[in-house]
Design a protein around this motif. Structure first.
Motif, PDB file in Angstrom:
ATOM      1  N   THR A 176      -7.730 -12.404  -0.123  1.00 38.94           N
ATOM      2  CA  THR A 176      -9.052 -12.968   0.146  1.00 38.94           C
ATOM      3  C   THR A 176      -9.136 -14.421  -0.298  1.00 38.94           C
ATOM      4  N   LEU A 177      -8.572 -14.708  -1.479  1.00 39.82           N
ATOM      5  CA  LEU A 177      -8.590 -16.073  -2.004  1.00 39.82           C
ATOM      6  C   LEU A 177      -7.502 -16.951  -1.405  1.00 39.82           C
ATOM      7  N   GLN A 178      -6.591 -16.317  -0.631  1.00 33.00           N
ATOM      8  CA  GLN A 178      -5.488 -17.049  -0.004  1.00 33.00           C
ATOM      9  C   GLN A 178      -4.659 -17.805  -1.045  1.00 33.00           C
ATOM     10  N   LEU A 179      -4.378 -17.131  -2.165  1.00 33.53           N
ATOM     11  CA  LEU A 179      -3.558 -17.737  -3.198  1.00 33.53           C
ATOM     12  C   LEU A 179      -2.084 -17.599  -2.840  1.00 33.53           C
ATOM     13  N   ASP A 180      -1.307 -18.621  -3.168  1.00 35.46           N
ATOM     14  CA  ASP A 180       0.129 -18.626  -2.860  1.00 35.46           C
ATOM     15  C   ASP A 180       0.870 -17.857  -3.954  1.00 35.46           C
ATOM     16  N   LEU A 181       0.611 -16.561  -4.032  1.00 29.74           N
ATOM     17  CA  LEU A 181       1.181 -15.724  -5.083  1.00 29.74           C
ATOM     18  C   LEU A 181       1.704 -14.423  -4.490  1.00 29.74           C
ATOM     19  N   ARG A 182       2.724 -13.879  -5.138  1.00 31.70           N
ATOM     20  CA  ARG A 182       3.195 -12.546  -4.783  1.00 31.70           C
ATOM     21  C   ARG A 182       2.457 -11.540  -5.655  1.00 31.70           C
ATOM     22  N   PRO A 183       1.616 -10.703  -5.071  1.00 28.52           N
ATOM     23  CA  PRO A 183       0.843  -9.759  -5.886  1.00 28.52           C
ATOM     24  C   PRO A 183       1.710  -8.874  -6.771  1.00 28.52           C
ATOM     25  N   ASP A 184       2.852  -8.430  -6.256  1.00 31.29           N
ATOM     26  CA  ASP A 184       3.711  -7.539  -7.043  1.00 31.29           C
ATOM     27  C   ASP A 184       4.237  -8.237  -8.290  1.00 31.29           C
ATOM     28  N   ASP A 185       4.602  -9.529  -8.156  1.00 35.31           N
ATOM     29  CA  ASP A 185       5.110 -10.268  -9.307  1.00 35.31           C
ATOM     30  C   ASP A 185       4.014 -10.485 -10.347  1.00 35.31           C
ATOM     31  N   VAL A 186       2.806 -10.818  -9.874  1.00 33.92           N
ATOM     32  CA  VAL A 186       1.692 -11.016 -10.794  1.00 33.92           C
ATOM     33  C   VAL A 186       1.368  -9.718 -11.514  1.00 33.92           C
ATOM     34  N   PHE A 187       1.364  -8.619 -10.768  1.00 35.83           N
ATOM     35  CA  PHE A 187       1.033  -7.325 -11.361  1.00 35.83           C
ATOM     36  C   PHE A 187       2.060  -6.935 -12.413  1.00 35.83           C
ATOM     37  N   ALA A 188       3.323  -7.183 -12.120  1.00 30.51           N
ATOM     38  CA  ALA A 188       4.374  -6.849 -13.080  1.00 30.51           C
ATOM     39  C   ALA A 188       4.219  -7.649 -14.364  1.00 30.51           C
ATOM     40  N   GLU A 189       3.701  -8.861 -14.243  1.00 35.31           N
ATOM     41  CA  GLU A 189       3.527  -9.721 -15.406  1.00 35.31           C
ATOM     42  C   GLU A 189       2.305  -9.318 -16.239  1.00 35.31           C
ATOM     43  N   MET A 190       1.260  -8.789 -15.578  1.00 34.99           N
ATOM     44  CA  MET A 190      -0.012  -8.586 -16.273  1.00 34.99           C
ATOM     45  C   MET A 190      -0.341  -7.126 -16.586  1.00 34.99           C
ATOM     46  N   GLN A 191       0.328  -6.183 -15.937  1.00 39.63           N
ATOM     47  CA  GLN A 191      -0.072  -4.792 -16.131  1.00 39.63           C
ATOM     48  C   GLN A 191       0.282  -4.307 -17.535  1.00 39.63           C
ATOM     49  N   GLY A 192      -0.509  -3.354 -18.014  1.00 36.09           N
ATOM     50  CA  GLY A 192      -0.265  -2.761 -19.317  1.00 36.09           C
ATOM     51  C   GLY A 192       0.935  -1.830 -19.276  1.00 36.09           C
ATOM     52  N   PRO A 193       1.473  -1.464 -20.424  1.00 35.24           N
ATOM     53  CA  PRO A 193       2.649  -0.597 -20.483  1.00 35.24           C
ATOM     54  C   PRO A 193       2.336   0.792 -19.909  1.00 35.24           C
ATOM     55  N   GLN A 194       2.972   1.080 -18.763  1.00 35.95           N
ATOM     56  CA  GLN A 194       2.875   2.391 -18.110  1.00 35.95           C
ATOM     57  C   GLN A 194       1.432   2.786 -17.801  1.00 35.95           C
ATOM     58  N   SER A 195       0.554   1.808 -17.651  1.00 35.07           N
ATOM     59  CA  SER A 195      -0.847   2.148 -17.390  1.00 35.07           C
ATOM     60  C   SER A 195      -1.145   2.223 -15.899  1.00 35.07           C
ATOM     61  N   GLY A 196      -0.355   1.504 -15.088  1.00 39.25           N
ATOM     62  CA  GLY A 196      -0.593   1.509 -13.645  1.00 39.25           C
ATOM     63  C   GLY A 196      -1.698   0.567 -13.216  1.00 39.25           C
ATOM     64  N   TYR A 197      -2.256  -0.196 -14.141  1.00 36.68           N
ATOM     65  CA  TYR A 197      -3.282  -1.168 -13.788  1.00 36.68           C
ATOM     66  C   TYR A 197      -3.306  -2.269 -14.855  1.00 36.68           C
ATOM     67  N   ILE A 198      -4.004  -3.359 -14.551  1.00 37.39           N
ATOM     68  CA  ILE A 198      -4.117  -4.476 -15.487  1.00 37.39           C
ATOM     69  C   ILE A 198      -5.281  -4.191 -16.427  1.00 37.39           C
ATOM     70  N   GLU A 199      -4.991  -4.087 -17.718  1.00 35.77           N
ATOM     71  CA  GLU A 199      -6.046  -3.803 -18.685  1.00 35.77           C
ATOM     72  C   GLU A 199      -6.897  -5.047 -18.902  1.00 35.77           C
ATOM     73  N   LYS A 200      -8.194  -4.834 -19.159  1.00 30.85           N
ATOM     74  CA  LYS A 200      -9.115  -5.950 -19.315  1.00 30.85           C
ATOM     75  C   LYS A 200      -8.730  -6.842 -20.498  1.00 30.85           C
ATOM     76  N   ALA A 201      -8.283  -6.222 -21.584  1.00 35.09           N
ATOM     77  CA  ALA A 201      -7.927  -7.007 -22.769  1.00 35.09           C
ATOM     78  C   ALA A 201      -6.720  -7.908 -22.487  1.00 35.09           C
ATOM     79  N   VAL A 202      -5.727  -7.360 -21.777  1.00 35.87           N
ATOM     80  CA  VAL A 202      -4.544  -8.158 -21.427  1.00 35.87           C
ATOM     81  C   VAL A 202      -4.940  -9.288 -20.489  1.00 35.87           C
ATOM     82  N   TRP A 203      -5.761  -8.937 -19.498  1.00 32.21           N
ATOM     83  CA  TRP A 203      -6.255  -9.956 -18.554  1.00 32.21           C
ATOM     84  C   TRP A 203      -6.957 -11.092 -19.302  1.00 32.21           C
ATOM     85  N   SER A 204      -7.897 -10.735 -20.190  1.00 30.78           N
ATOM     86  CA  SER A 204      -8.670 -11.747 -20.903  1.00 30.78           C
ATOM     87  C   SER A 204      -7.772 -12.646 -21.733  1.00 30.78           C
ATOM     88  N   GLN A 205      -6.809 -12.041 -22.433  1.00 28.87           N
ATOM     89  CA  GLN A 205      -5.924 -12.824 -23.293  1.00 28.87           C
ATOM     90  C   GLN A 205      -5.088 -13.794 -22.474  1.00 28.87           C
TER      91      GLN A 205
END
Length: 809
Positions: A176-205
């Motif tokens: 939607t934002l047309q960002l020049d990013l690979r979603p899978d790479d971003v998710f791998a960098e930001m997701q919590g350990p074995q959580s399957g999603y990006i935790e709010k605390a990790v995102w905020s930090q």
């Protein structure tokens, strides 16, 4: 807040979609770029997870991805995919259409992608070469550019609004934002350990530690202080301890201990303090604390993994703060902690801010004008009757009274009076309004402060208001006595000024507030505070209701209001202050009704099916939220104000829209106007055929000198007082009309009564045939008939040439 595209005039961070590409090619390219297989793409596009892709599914997905194509183009694409013509795209049809859609290579090339959807190499850092920190910086820049906090950004990226940012959410947001990013790479960098999603605390930090300025500056966006709309804040950070002192000063100024302060700052009242709670409280109190300092305070409280702080963390941190020096610097001297409470102002400055003072003056003027004391005004402003005036009550009252107050002033006034609580304190309300200056406000509006009474009303305006009320009663087939009871909103046996104003608002009568007050004075000549039944009946009996109805396009004879119920009252619409009055032509309400009717026709839905489709939560009733969601899903061109006005009209002031009101309102609407305004030919959506069929019936009635109402009785073959499908078939056959079985059924479904299922609604019949008058005249003229002649039994207009059969189509 919803995500918006990262672009400003002169600074474009993402290129818009190229025009004239086929939607299937654009959609396939988007899937390839985001590394989504066709199988996964099918599941993603199937939004309602019913195993097939409807037109709505496809339109919503293309809009989410911002492919830059019109809904008409998407509809054409959907028809191409739907090879079996059942109205849906199954997985086999999807795979066949999307495997190699026409124009795919052109789309990929226009976006700098190779045949595999990979970004072609260039001198710029691309999605394939971007370092992890640069990816986070890019997301932080998108939030900063759109002026979203880290928490708001997390909520915006949580596309499905389940409280978590999943990989699917991230893919949708990045697309939607047309960002020049690979979603899978971003998710791998930001997701919590074995959580399957990006935790709010990790995102905020990670977002708070990112360098958004670096990315923004590289795109030519000025992020310096005072850079106009690009500057993110005008308040410089003051540091953690200074921010804590500001919070402590606010608590002491409002005589709140730490426990009470925690409850006041816990805006959502869930027993925990989130960053959003903290920011909301700081904004409400208008504390001069930078957003970075607010985030620092929240971090120092020791939030858990979900970003929530406890009372213990709050107490531990606030016990180190001292707000007394800040209070003294602003001229506030509190001798003891138990000093008299002072209301929260725009900061503890020891007085009432000018913004709050002005708002209080406006409210006080409204109360004085209506002869209410501050204490009585508190109860009047308590819209939901829960015993207190919330900020929502204050906002709604300001809108109803048309007060010259903005949302900021309303929020400031409520914050001042509520002192951190949900409701304004009655004592503070009375004290502030008693000291207000309403005279200046009244004088500025031409009202004498000595006699806050408007200038004598124009007798013509008063009579016009009487006529409008009488028309509302006549249209809803209410006698004058029944109308009096319907306008008695609180059912105490008399019609007060508040009752009259409530009924005028519920019925959306075309009576300005000033004329409504003059109307009440006219109906209460003795000044008793209520309208007597005798005065009501005398004034309305002499009214010109018919003239008002005719001016609104109601041409059928309507029973004049009288003290006795009109003929057929037993079959009249539901009675009460919520009974509907047709909106005048050219109004926004009329356009809104036409738009909804057009949407039903375009989607080939009957009124009954449309009601169920608009019932978003499938509870059997269309609520205000259902209507708002359906309007958003269908992307109808209606503003929030239009939706609110439409719901008020359809619901009659109730909590939901009754089916019968829905059917009557839409039967009287003009879907053709709604379709034509959007460049849609009515012949392509089946509407032309129905209209032509109705016109054929109307022509037959006019040829036989029958009114539309008499025609209803004539088509009632079995004379049971209702026109069934069998009756309609028999009449069509008797008249030898040029209607086949499909056309006959289409007319029946279009006019079917939503309460008495299986029969045509008399009002819908009359409304539809009245609108078909011009088409009927055209049919008669094309067959050499300039006027009708009475016949013993209904017969069809003669054909040309003239065998005794159906007229040629």
């Amino acid at each position: 807040r919803p995500l918006c595209h990262l672009s400003r005039e002169g600074h474009t961070m993402a290129s818009a979609a190229a025009p004239n590409h086929h939607p299937a090619a654009l959609l396939r390219a988007a899937l390839m770029f985001n590394k989504i297989s066709l199988e996964e793409g099918y599941q993603s596009v199937d939004e309602d997870a019913d195993g097939r892709i409807s037109l709505t599914d496809l339109v919503n997905s293309c809009n989410t991805l911002d492919l830059g194509v019109t809904n008409e183009a998407v509809a054409a694409c959907h028809r191409e995919m739907d090879t079996n013509g059942d109205g849906y795209v199954d997985e086999q049809e999807w795979m066949a259409a999307m495997r190699n859609p026409m124009g795919l290579e052109d789309v990929l090339r226009s976006r700098g992608l190779d045949s595999a959807g990979e970004v072609q190499s260039s001198g710029l850092a691309t999605a394939t070469t971007m370092a992890p920190q640069d990816m986070i910086n890019t997301i932080a820049a998108s939030l900063a550019y759109n002026k979203l906090s880290t928490t708001e950004g997390y909520e915006a990226f949580d596309v499905d609004q389940d409280g978590k940012v999943s990989l699917e959410d991230l893919r949708a947001a990045i697309a939607t934002l047309q960002l020049d990013l690979r979603p899978d790479d971003v998710f791998a960098e930001m997701q919590g350990p074995q959580s399957g999603y990006i935790e709010k605390a990790v995102w905020s930090q990670m977002i708070e530690q990112a360098d958004a300025d670096k990315v923004l500056k590289s795109r030519g966006v000025d992020t310096s202080e005072g850079a106009g709309s690009e500057a993110l804040s005008t308040q410089a950070p003051v540091g953690l301890q200074a921010a804590l002192n500001h919070v402590a000063a606010a608590l002491r100024y409002n005589s709140l201990d730490l426990n009470q302060g925690f409850e006041a700052f816990d805006v959502d009242e869930d027993g925990r303090l989130s960053l959003l709670d903290l920011r909301t409280a700081v904004d409400t109190l208008q504390l001069q604390v930078h957003d970075d300092d607010v985030a620092a305070v929240h971090r120092a409280m020791g939030p858990d993994a979900s970003g929530m702080c406890t009372l213990e963390g709050w107490r531990r941190l606030l016990e180190t703060a001292d707000g007394s020096e800040l209070l003294r610097s602003r001229g506030v001297f509190l001798e003891a902690e138990d000093s008299a409470q002072a209301p929260i102002a725009g900061g503890p400055d020891g007085g009432v801010p000018e913004e709050v003072r002005r708002a209080a003056d406006v409210v006080a003027a409204a109360l004085q004008f209506n002869g209410l004391t501050p204490d009585e005004g508190y109860d009047s402003f308590d819209v939901d009757d829960d015993g207190g005036v919330s900020v929502e009550d204050l906002s709604k009252s300001a809108q109803m009274l048309q007060l010259d107050l903005g949302e900021r002033e309303i929020a400031a006034l409520h914050a001042h009076l509520a002192a951190g609580e949900r409701h304004a304190r009655r004592a503070e309300w009375v004290s502030l309004l008693a000291s207000a200056r309403p005279d200046d406000v009244l004088k500025s509006r031409g009202v004498s402060a000595e006699d806050p009474t408007p200038a004598p009303a124009d007798p013509a305006a008063v009579q016009a208001a009487v006529d409008v009320v009488a028309a509302a009663l006549a249209y809803n087939q209410l006698s004058l006595d029944e109308g009096y009871e319907a306008f008695d909103n609180d059912q105490d046996g008399v019609v007060s000024k508040a009752d009259l104003e409530a009924a005028v608002a519920a019925l959306q009568l075309d009576i300005p507030p000033g004329d409504a007050a003059a109307l009440f004075a006219h109906l209460d000549p003795e000044g008793t505070g209520s309208v007597s039944r005798e005065s009501w009946c005398t004034a309305l009996a002499a009214a010109n209701a018919e003239g008002v109805l005719r001016s609104r396009g109601v041409t059928e004879a309507v029973a004049n209001p009288s003290t006795e119920p009109p003929p057929g009252a037993a079959d009249a619409p539901a009675r009460g202050a919520g009974a509907e009055v047709p909106p005048p032509p050219g109004t926004r309400l009329k356009q809104s009704l036409d738009t909804v009717a057009a949407a039903l026709v375009y989607n080939e839905l009957s009124h009954e099916e449309g009601y169920d489709a608009f019932d978003a939560d499938a509870d059997g009733l269309v609520s205000a939220r259902d209507l708002d969601e359906a309007v958003g899903t269908l992307q109808l061109d209606l503003t929030p104000g239009d939706v609110a006005e439409l719901f008020a009209h359809l619901s009659g002031g109730g909590a939901a829209v009754p089916r019968e009101r829905w059917a009557r309102a839409l039967a009287a609407a003009d879907p053709e106007a709604g379709l034509k305004s959007r460049g849609v030919s009515t012949d392509t959506v089946g509407f032309g055929a129905v209209r032509q069929s109705v016109a054929e019936i109307a022509a037959a009635l006019r040829f036989n000198d029958l009114s539309d109402a008499a025609g209803y009785d004539a088509f009632d073959e079995d004379e049971d007082g209702k026109v069934s499908l069998s009756d309609l078939r028999a009449a069509v056959a008797t008249l030898n009309l040029n209607l086949d079985e499909g056309s006959t059924k289409a007319v029946f479904e279009y006019l079917e009564d939503q309460q008495a299922k299986g029969f045509i609604d008399r009002e819908a019949w009359i409304a539809a045939l009245a609108k078909a008058g011009d088409d009927a005249a055209a049919i008669l003229g094309s067959r050499g008939v300039q006027g009708g002649s009475a016949a013993e039994a209904p017969v069809a207009p003669p054909a040309d040439p003239a065998p005794a059969a159906a007229p040629p189509a």
